[in-house]
Motif scaffolding. Structure first.
Motif, PDB file in Angstrom:
ATOM      1  N   SER A  29       0.570  -1.045  -0.070  1.00 14.33           N
ATOM      2  CA  SER A  29       0.097  -0.143  -0.304  1.00 14.33           C
ATOM      3  C   SER A  29       0.864   1.324  -0.022  1.00 14.33           C
ATOM      4  O   SER A  29       0.285   2.333  -1.381  1.00 14.33           O
ATOM      5  N   ASP A  30       1.943   1.364   0.969  1.00  9.81           N
ATOM      6  CA  ASP A  30       3.132   2.283   0.720  1.00  9.81           C
ATOM      7  C   ASP A  30       3.479   2.455  -0.493  1.00  9.81           C
ATOM      8  O   ASP A  30       3.330   3.838  -1.775  1.00  9.81           O
ATOM      9  N   LEU A  31       3.683   1.645  -1.225  1.00 12.29           N
ATOM     10  CA  LEU A  31       4.179   1.132  -2.984  1.00 12.29           C
ATOM     11  C   LEU A  31       3.507   2.507  -3.466  1.00 12.29           C
ATOM     12  O   LEU A  31       3.517   2.740  -4.295  1.00 12.29           O
ATOM     13  N   SER A  32       2.647   1.801  -3.592  1.00 11.60           N
ATOM     14  CA  SER A  32       0.723   2.389  -4.421  1.00 11.60           C
ATOM     15  C   SER A  32       0.866   3.323  -4.390  1.00 11.60           C
ATOM     16  O   SER A  32       0.855   3.349  -5.116  1.00 11.60           O
ATOM     17  N   GLN A  33       1.061   3.961  -2.520  1.00  8.86           N
ATOM     18  CA  GLN A  33       0.756   5.174  -2.716  1.00  8.86           C
ATOM     19  C   GLN A  33       1.858   6.228  -3.558  1.00  8.86           C
ATOM     20  O   GLN A  33       1.727   6.780  -4.227  1.00  8.86           O
ATOM     21  N   ILE A  34       3.080   5.889  -3.203  1.00 10.58           N
ATOM     22  CA  ILE A  34       4.391   6.345  -3.828  1.00 10.58           C
ATOM     23  C   ILE A  34       4.242   6.700  -5.645  1.00 10.58           C
ATOM     24  O   ILE A  34       4.521   7.642  -6.239  1.00 10.58           O
ATOM     25  N   LEU A  35       3.507   5.653  -6.118  1.00  9.07           N
ATOM     26  CA  LEU A  35       3.710   5.399  -7.366  1.00  9.07           C
ATOM     27  C   LEU A  35       2.154   5.846  -7.930  1.00  9.07           C
ATOM     28  O   LEU A  35       1.859   5.703  -9.162  1.00  9.07           O
ATOM     29  N   SER A  36       1.237   6.084  -7.703  1.00  6.29           N
ATOM     30  CA  SER A  36      -0.460   6.833  -7.459  1.00  6.29           C
ATOM     31  C   SER A  36      -0.722   5.989  -8.187  1.00  6.29           C
ATOM     32  O   SER A  36      -1.356   5.702  -9.106  1.00  6.29           O
ATOM     33  N   MET A  37      -0.697   4.478  -7.771  1.00  3.80           N
ATOM     34  CA  MET A  37      -1.318   3.553  -8.479  1.00  3.80           C
ATOM     35  C   MET A  37      -2.334   2.340  -6.942  1.00  3.80           C
ATOM     36  O   MET A  37      -1.570   2.648  -6.266  1.00  3.80           O
ATOM     37  N   SER A  38      -3.985   1.850  -7.611  1.00  4.79           N
ATOM     38  CA  SER A  38      -4.146   0.890  -6.527  1.00  4.79           C
ATOM     39  C   SER A  38      -3.230  -0.288  -5.899  1.00  4.79           C
ATOM     40  O   SER A  38      -2.300  -0.710  -6.443  1.00  4.79           O
ATOM     41  N   PRO A  39      -3.280  -0.511  -4.934  1.00  8.79           N
ATOM     42  CA  PRO A  39      -2.291  -1.396  -4.271  1.00  8.79           C
ATOM     43  C   PRO A  39      -3.080  -3.195  -4.769  1.00  8.79           C
ATOM     44  O   PRO A  39      -1.470  -3.868  -4.699  1.00  8.79           O
ATOM     45  N   SER A  40      -3.396  -2.914  -5.565  1.00  6.34           N
ATOM     46  CA  SER A  40      -3.456  -4.232  -6.396  1.00  6.34           C
ATOM     47  C   SER A  40      -2.578  -4.119  -7.693  1.00  6.34           C
ATOM     48  O   SER A  40      -2.532  -5.521  -7.743  1.00  6.34           O
ATOM     49  N   ASN A  41      -2.231  -3.401  -8.159  1.00  9.03           N
ATOM     50  CA  ASN A  41      -1.434  -3.622  -8.805  1.00  9.03           C
ATOM     51  C   ASN A  41       0.159  -4.284  -8.618  1.00  9.03           C
ATOM     52  O   ASN A  41       0.529  -5.021  -9.183  1.00  9.03           O
ATOM     53  N   ILE A  42       0.152  -3.364  -7.031  1.00 11.64           N
ATOM     54  CA  ILE A  42       1.249  -3.794  -6.947  1.00 11.64           C
ATOM     55  C   ILE A  42       1.666  -5.328  -6.739  1.00 11.64           C
ATOM     56  O   ILE A  42       1.969  -6.019  -6.914  1.00 11.64           O
ATOM     57  N   SER A  43       0.229  -6.030  -6.025  1.00  8.98           N
ATOM     58  CA  SER A  43       0.116  -7.106  -5.937  1.00  8.98           C
ATOM     59  C   SER A  43       0.250  -7.835  -7.124  1.00  8.98           C
ATOM     60  O   SER A  43       0.727  -9.051  -7.438  1.00  8.98           O
ATOM     61  N   ASN A  44      -0.533  -7.420  -8.255  1.00  7.53           N
ATOM     62  CA  ASN A  44      -0.343  -8.707  -9.405  1.00  7.53           C
ATOM     63  C   ASN A  44       1.494  -8.460 -10.001  1.00  7.53           C
ATOM     64  O   ASN A  44       1.343  -8.846 -10.752  1.00  7.53           O
ATOM     65  N   TYR A  45       2.010  -6.764 -10.160  1.00 11.05           N
ATOM     66  CA  TYR A  45       3.038  -7.246 -10.044  1.00 11.05           C
ATOM     67  C   TYR A  45       4.070  -8.489  -9.336  1.00 11.05           C
ATOM     68  O   TYR A  45       4.720  -9.195  -9.999  1.00 11.05           O
ATOM     69  N   GLU A  46       3.551  -8.065  -8.148  1.00 11.64           N
ATOM     70  CA  GLU A  46       4.809  -9.759  -7.564  1.00 11.64           C
ATOM     71  C   GLU A  46       4.156 -10.484  -7.981  1.00 11.64           C
ATOM     72  O   GLU A  46       5.147 -11.696  -7.517  1.00 11.64           O
ATOM     73  N   ASN A  47       3.304 -10.811  -7.776  1.00  8.73           N
ATOM     74  CA  ASN A  47       2.597 -12.175  -8.037  1.00  8.73           C
ATOM     75  C   ASN A  47       2.573 -12.581  -8.994  1.00  8.73           C
ATOM     76  O   ASN A  47       1.659 -13.672  -9.817  1.00  8.73           O
ATOM     77  N   ALA A  48       2.869 -11.412 -10.289  1.00 11.46           N
ATOM     78  CA  ALA A  48       3.280 -11.892 -11.648  1.00 11.46           C
ATOM     79  C   ALA A  48       1.892 -11.800 -12.782  1.00 11.46           C
ATOM     80  O   ALA A  48       1.923 -12.926 -13.556  1.00 11.46           O
ATOM     81  N   ASN A  49       1.480 -11.706 -12.196  1.00 14.27           N
ATOM     82  CA  ASN A  49      -0.133 -11.674 -13.096  1.00 14.27           C
ATOM     83  C   ASN A  49      -0.083 -10.798 -14.327  1.00 14.27           C
ATOM     84  O   ASN A  49      -0.776 -11.040 -15.331  1.00 14.27           O
ATOM     85  N   TYR A  50       1.092  -9.621 -14.120  1.00 16.02           N
ATOM     86  CA  TYR A  50       0.959  -8.815 -15.362  1.00 16.02           C
ATOM     87  C   TYR A  50       1.955  -7.882 -15.248  1.00 16.02           C
ATOM     88  O   TYR A  50       2.610  -7.943 -13.983  1.00 16.02           O
ATOM     89  N   TRP A  51       2.715  -7.036 -16.830  1.00 14.48           N
ATOM     90  CA  TRP A  51       3.981  -7.031 -16.180  1.00 14.48           C
ATOM     91  C   TRP A  51       3.932  -5.419 -15.765  1.00 14.48           C
ATOM     92  O   TRP A  51       2.578  -4.566 -15.941  1.00 14.48           O
ATOM     93  N   PRO A  52       4.584  -4.222 -15.094  1.00 14.52           N
ATOM     94  CA  PRO A  52       4.405  -2.406 -14.369  1.00 14.52           C
ATOM     95  C   PRO A  52       4.675  -2.272 -16.397  1.00 14.52           C
ATOM     96  O   PRO A  52       5.222  -3.152 -16.886  1.00 14.52           O
TER      97      PRO A  52
END
Length: 80
Positions: A29-52
């Protein structure tokens, strides 16, 4: 989107993002705030669901002070 690099590389990128985030003491959630995106985006990147996207890769590389190639798992050399 899995892209031309394949699932194995997506998993590697996800692990690198998670490792760098933890090194900084950030939650998803911290990283998502810094990058102005949803926390689920960070989770999806880290879990290899899709590329940034390219812009996000560049922002993360700047934030974590690593090269984009390091972030993409193309080199072990961290420093830009």
């Amino acid at each position: 989107m899995k892209g031309e690099f394949g699932m194995q590389n997506m998993e590697k990128v996800g692990k690198i993002i998670a490792e760098l985030r933890r090194e900084r003491g950030l939650r998803q959630s911290d990283l998502s705030q810094i990058l102005s995106m949803s926390p689920s985006n960070i989770s999806n990147y880290e879990n290899a669901n899709y590329w940034p996207d390219a812009g996000t890769i560049c922002k993360m590389a700047n934030l974590f002070n690593v090269t984009t190639d390091y972030l993409l798992g193309r080199t072990d050399y961290r420093c830009p």
